[in-house]
Motif scaffolding. Structure first.
Motif, PDB file in Angstrom:
ATOM      1  N   ILE A  61     -28.776 -14.737 -84.875  1.00 26.02           N
ATOM      2  CA  ILE A  61     -27.077 -15.017 -85.120  1.00 26.02           C
ATOM      3  C   ILE A  61     -26.914 -14.807 -86.474  1.00 26.02           C
ATOM      4  N   GLU A  62     -28.048 -15.265 -87.388  1.00 29.80           N
ATOM      5  CA  GLU A  62     -27.721 -15.136 -88.982  1.00 29.80           C
ATOM      6  C   GLU A  62     -27.720 -13.698 -89.093  1.00 29.80           C
ATOM      7  N   GLU A 114     -25.668 -25.728 -89.632  1.00 31.10           N
ATOM      8  CA  GLU A 114     -25.514 -25.413 -90.859  1.00 31.10           C
ATOM      9  C   GLU A 114     -25.861 -23.921 -91.543  1.00 31.10           C
ATOM     10  N   LYS A 115     -26.709 -23.258 -90.527  1.00 26.60           N
ATOM     11  CA  LYS A 115     -27.230 -22.035 -90.977  1.00 26.60           C
ATOM     12  C   LYS A 115     -26.127 -20.842 -90.521  1.00 26.60           C
ATOM     13  N   PHE A 116     -25.078 -21.354 -90.054  1.00 23.75           N
ATOM     14  CA  PHE A 116     -23.896 -20.508 -89.568  1.00 23.75           C
ATOM     15  C   PHE A 116     -22.723 -20.734 -90.206  1.00 23.75           C
ATOM     16  N   GLN A 117     -22.571 -21.498 -91.400  1.00 22.72           N
ATOM     17  CA  GLN A 117     -21.475 -22.144 -91.874  1.00 22.72           C
ATOM     18  C   GLN A 117     -20.321 -20.953 -91.997  1.00 22.72           C
ATOM     19  N   PRO A 118     -19.111 -21.104 -91.602  1.00 26.54           N
ATOM     20  CA  PRO A 118     -18.138 -20.200 -91.923  1.00 26.54           C
ATOM     21  C   PRO A 118     -17.642 -20.263 -93.320  1.00 26.54           C
ATOM     22  N   THR A 119     -17.166 -19.143 -94.070  1.00 23.41           N
ATOM     23  CA  THR A 119     -16.470 -19.411 -95.239  1.00 23.41           C
ATOM     24  C   THR A 119     -15.137 -19.679 -95.004  1.00 23.41           C
ATOM     25  N   LYS A 120     -14.499 -20.069 -96.226  1.00 22.53           N
ATOM     26  CA  LYS A 120     -13.182 -20.518 -96.311  1.00 22.53           C
ATOM     27  C   LYS A 120     -12.203 -19.727 -95.621  1.00 22.53           C
ATOM     28  N   ASP A 121     -12.457 -18.542 -95.628  1.00 24.46           N
ATOM     29  CA  ASP A 121     -11.589 -17.358 -95.139  1.00 24.46           C
ATOM     30  C   ASP A 121     -11.733 -16.894 -93.537  1.00 24.46           C
ATOM     31  N   GLU A 122     -12.939 -17.463 -92.964  1.00 22.11           N
ATOM     32  CA  GLU A 122     -13.245 -17.139 -91.645  1.00 22.11           C
ATOM     33  C   GLU A 122     -12.346 -18.299 -90.625  1.00 22.11           C
ATOM     34  N   ARG A 123     -11.749 -17.528 -89.637  1.00 24.61           N
ATOM     35  CA  ARG A 123     -11.129 -18.714 -88.701  1.00 24.61           C
ATOM     36  C   ARG A 123     -11.960 -19.201 -87.698  1.00 24.61           C
TER      37      ARG A 123
END
Length: 175
Positions: free
Chosen positions: A27-28, A65-74
């Protein structure tokens, strides 16, 4: 094309999942490849409702924690197995003209299965990379048998294109 990351929440991303040690890096890699190739990533979170550990405000509800979305990802939240039912995801993807969806996350025999089949019914080309979804043992099947049942028998040729991680990465790079 989008990458749909389903229910990879802290409470349920545990070593009890089938093939956990391959699931996480796969997934990473999908997330990194999507970002590198400017493919939108959409996250889905499951909410079991008040008085549960898998609900907004509880630590287990947060994305692993290893898959955290960025602020632009829905992020879309759901209360049933399908990521499409009552979340606004279907309307969002139709409005964007999305045709292909790469699906990863949890759990193979619940939310991944429902989302793959519903996506197919809404005319999306569903792509399921090998070992990028998982589940736990249940009273009827081991996590491994559940994984194989859906990924190797139920979905291929019916509801989804089930391909290797390598093939999925190539597909994402040439999107």
């Amino acid at each position: 094309m989008i990458l749909l990351v389903i229910d990879t929440q802290k409470l349920i991303m545990t070593n009890n999942l089938y093939n956990f040690d391959s699931l996480v890096p796969n997934i990473e890699q999908l997330i990194a490849t999507a970002r590198k190739n400017k493919i939108e990533i959409v996250y889905i979170r499951h909410d079991d409702g008040p008085n549960t550990e898998l609900t907004e405000g509880k630590e287990g509800f947060d994305i692993y924690e290893k898959f955290q979305p960025t602020k632009d990802e829905r992020i879309f939240d759901k209360t049933v197995n399908s990521a499409f039912k009552g979340t606004g995801l279907l309307e969002y993807l139709k409005e964007k003209g999305t045709k292909k969806i790469v699906v990863a996350g949890l759990q193979t025999d619940f939310c991944i299965d429902a989302t793959v089949k519903c996506g197919f019914e809404h005319d999306f080309h569903m792509i399921v990379p090998a070992h990028a979804n998982s589940t736990e043992d249940n009273h009827f099947m081991s996590g491994e048998n559940s994984y194989k049942y859906y990924n190797e028998w139920m979905w291929p040729g019916r509801y989804a294109t089930c391909i290797s991680m390598e093939e999925t990465i190539k597909e994402m790079e040439y999107n």
